[in-house]
Design an enzyme around this catalytic site. Sequence first.
Site, PDB file in Angstrom:
ATOM      1  N   GLU A   1       0.863  -1.189   0.000  1.00 49.15           N
ATOM      2  CA  GLU A   1       0.000   0.000   0.000  1.00 49.15           C
ATOM      3  C   GLU A   1       0.897   1.236   0.000  1.00 49.15           C
ATOM      4  O   GLU A   1       1.857   1.302   0.754  1.00 49.15           O
ATOM      5  CB  GLU A   1      -0.917  -0.023   1.243  1.00 49.15           C
ATOM      6  CG  GLU A   1      -1.749   1.211   1.486  1.00 49.15           C
ATOM      7  CD  GLU A   1      -2.619   1.627   0.296  1.00 49.15           C
ATOM      8  OE1 GLU A   1      -3.405   0.800  -0.204  1.00 49.15           O
ATOM      9  OE2 GLU A   1      -2.492   2.778  -0.141  1.00 49.15           O
TER      10      GLU A   1
ATOM     11  N   ASP B   1      -7.577   1.126  -8.135  1.00 45.23           N
ATOM     12  CA  ASP B   1      -8.054   2.430  -8.617  1.00 45.23           C
ATOM     13  C   ASP B   1      -8.404   2.302 -10.101  1.00 45.23           C
ATOM     14  O   ASP B   1      -7.550   1.929 -10.913  1.00 45.23           O
ATOM     15  CB  ASP B   1      -6.967   3.496  -8.419  1.00 45.23           C
ATOM     16  CG  ASP B   1      -6.773   3.828  -6.945  1.00 45.23           C
ATOM     17  OD1 ASP B   1      -7.692   3.552  -6.138  1.00 45.23           O
ATOM     18  OD2 ASP B   1      -5.693   4.347  -6.588  1.00 45.23           O
TER      19      ASP B   1
ATOM     20  N   THR C   1     -13.769  -6.424   1.336  1.00 45.96           N
ATOM     21  CA  THR C   1     -12.852  -5.302   1.558  1.00 45.96           C
ATOM     22  C   THR C   1     -13.643  -4.049   1.954  1.00 45.96           C
ATOM     23  O   THR C   1     -14.869  -3.998   1.825  1.00 45.96           O
ATOM     24  CB  THR C   1     -12.030  -4.997   0.290  1.00 45.96           C
ATOM     25  OG1 THR C   1     -12.867  -4.298  -0.643  1.00 45.96           O
ATOM     26  CG2 THR C   1     -11.469  -6.241  -0.368  1.00 45.96           C
TER      27      THR C   1
ATOM     28  N   PHE D   1     -13.654  -1.111   0.493  1.00 48.76           N
ATOM     29  CA  PHE D   1     -14.317  -0.505  -0.664  1.00 48.76           C
ATOM     30  C   PHE D   1     -15.498  -1.361  -1.126  1.00 48.76           C
ATOM     31  O   PHE D   1     -16.531  -0.844  -1.528  1.00 48.76           O
ATOM     32  CB  PHE D   1     -13.316  -0.294  -1.802  1.00 48.76           C
ATOM     33  CG  PHE D   1     -12.575   1.008  -1.689  1.00 48.76           C
ATOM     34  CD1 PHE D   1     -11.560   1.171  -0.756  1.00 48.76           C
ATOM     35  CD2 PHE D   1     -12.909   2.091  -2.489  1.00 48.76           C
ATOM     36  CE1 PHE D   1     -10.879   2.376  -0.625  1.00 48.76           C
ATOM     37  CE2 PHE D   1     -12.232   3.302  -2.373  1.00 48.76           C
ATOM     38  CZ  PHE D   1     -11.215   3.443  -1.442  1.00 48.76           C
TER      39      PHE D   1
HETATM   40  C1  SAM Z   1      -9.722   1.776  -4.368  1.00 49.03           C
HETATM   41  S1  SAM Z   1      -8.616   1.405  -3.077  1.00 49.03           S
HETATM   42  C2  SAM Z   1      -9.010  -0.292  -2.677  1.00 49.03           C
HETATM   43  C3  SAM Z   1      -8.420  -0.712  -1.354  1.00 49.03           C
HETATM   44  C4  SAM Z   1      -8.735  -2.142  -0.926  1.00 49.03           C
HETATM   45  N1  SAM Z   1      -8.167  -3.118  -1.829  1.00 49.03           N
HETATM   46  C5  SAM Z   1     -10.215  -2.314  -0.815  1.00 49.03           C
HETATM   47  O1  SAM Z   1     -10.779  -3.003  -1.688  1.00 49.03           O
HETATM   48  O2  SAM Z   1     -10.801  -1.776   0.122  1.00 49.03           O
HETATM   49  C6  SAM Z   1      -7.075   1.220  -3.922  1.00 49.03           C
HETATM   50  C7  SAM Z   1      -5.887   1.212  -2.958  1.00 49.03           C
HETATM   51  O3  SAM Z   1      -4.715   0.903  -3.685  1.00 49.03           O
HETATM   52  C8  SAM Z   1      -3.681   1.825  -3.344  1.00 49.03           C
HETATM   53  N2  SAM Z   1      -2.874   1.951  -4.538  1.00 49.03           N
HETATM   54  C9  SAM Z   1      -3.291   2.417  -5.745  1.00 49.03           C
HETATM   55  N3  SAM Z   1      -2.304   2.344  -6.629  1.00 49.03           N
HETATM   56  C10 SAM Z   1      -1.233   1.827  -5.969  1.00 49.03           C
HETATM   57  C11 SAM Z   1       0.094   1.512  -6.367  1.00 49.03           C
HETATM   58  N4  SAM Z   1       0.503   1.729  -7.628  1.00 49.03           N
HETATM   59  N5  SAM Z   1       0.928   1.009  -5.441  1.00 49.03           N
HETATM   60  C12 SAM Z   1       0.518   0.793  -4.160  1.00 49.03           C
HETATM   61  N6  SAM Z   1      -0.729   1.075  -3.741  1.00 49.03           N
HETATM   62  C13 SAM Z   1      -1.600   1.574  -4.632  1.00 49.03           C
HETATM   63  C14 SAM Z   1      -4.424   3.106  -2.968  1.00 49.03           C
HETATM   64  O4  SAM Z   1      -3.648   3.925  -2.124  1.00 49.03           O
HETATM   65  C15 SAM Z   1      -5.653   2.549  -2.280  1.00 49.03           C
HETATM   66  O5  SAM Z   1      -5.471   2.366  -0.902  1.00 49.03           O
END
Ligand code: SAM
Length: 213
Positions: free
Chosen positions: A69, A119, A187, A189
């Site tokens: 993360e 994302d 999760t 989200f």
């Molecule tokens: C939409 S959230 C989903 C979080 C979790 N997987 C959930 O379903 O609740 C996407 C997460 O991925 C992290 N993230 C996005 N791109 C990333 C990257 N390239 N490297 C590490 N973390 C990343 C963001 O900071 C965020 O916490």
Amino acid sequence: MSPTIPAPNEPGADTPTCIIRQTHLTDLPVFQDIFDPSRPVEVDIGCGKGRFLLARAAAHPDIQYLGIERLLLRVRKIDRKAQRGGLGNLRLIRLEAAYTLQYFIPEHAVRRFFLFFPDPWPKRRHHKRRLFDEAFRTLLWTRLVPGGEIQVATDHLDYFGEMQRQLDGDPRFEAVPAMERAPEEQTDFELIFRGQGLPIGAGGYRARPAGGL
Ligand SMILES: C[S@@+](CC[C@H](N)C(=O)[O-])C[C@H]1O[C@@H](n2cnc3c(N)ncnc32)[C@H](O)[C@@H]1O
């Protein structure tokens, strides 16, 4: 970018933590010094606030978990919960995901990757920012043990379709069913999107030995 996690000789370094200490981006610790090679490793990519990861690590003490993360506040929040729960099988790394796979995780070291609600970057001109692309697919395949799996889920059905299209067309992978997850393994989200009644796309892919060639 400067290091943000205290190195062993810095203030705060004595506090118990499951956050992997990094002295510098280009001086990462050795994966095999942290993870026991005789036990499986499963990796949650973009683990967010860690609801899935924490539940999974608590339910499977025999498996080693790594959460990747980039947001430090989220990493620290998971760490506090892991300490309270006494989860000795969980480690966190605060680092960009593709960089982590390339420079920290060795080849054929991971039994399962979870990519849950990445994302989506919905605007077409932003699609190039999405994590999942050809280079990332190759990183996943090379880091998986033969027969290892990727599990993906997202509310963004366009992005899900794109991941499916890429994986279905890649002879190194074969489709397997989406994993069954207990309610506490949904999760953070996912809870929001399911609460809004949105459909969720979910699926799994297995890494074929030797790239299926
Ligand atoms: C939409 S959230 C989903 C979080 C979790 N997987 C959930 O379903 O609740 C996407 C997460 O991925 C992290 N993230 C996005 N791109 C990333 C990257 N390239 N490297 C590490 N973390 C990343 C963001 O900071 C965020 O916490």
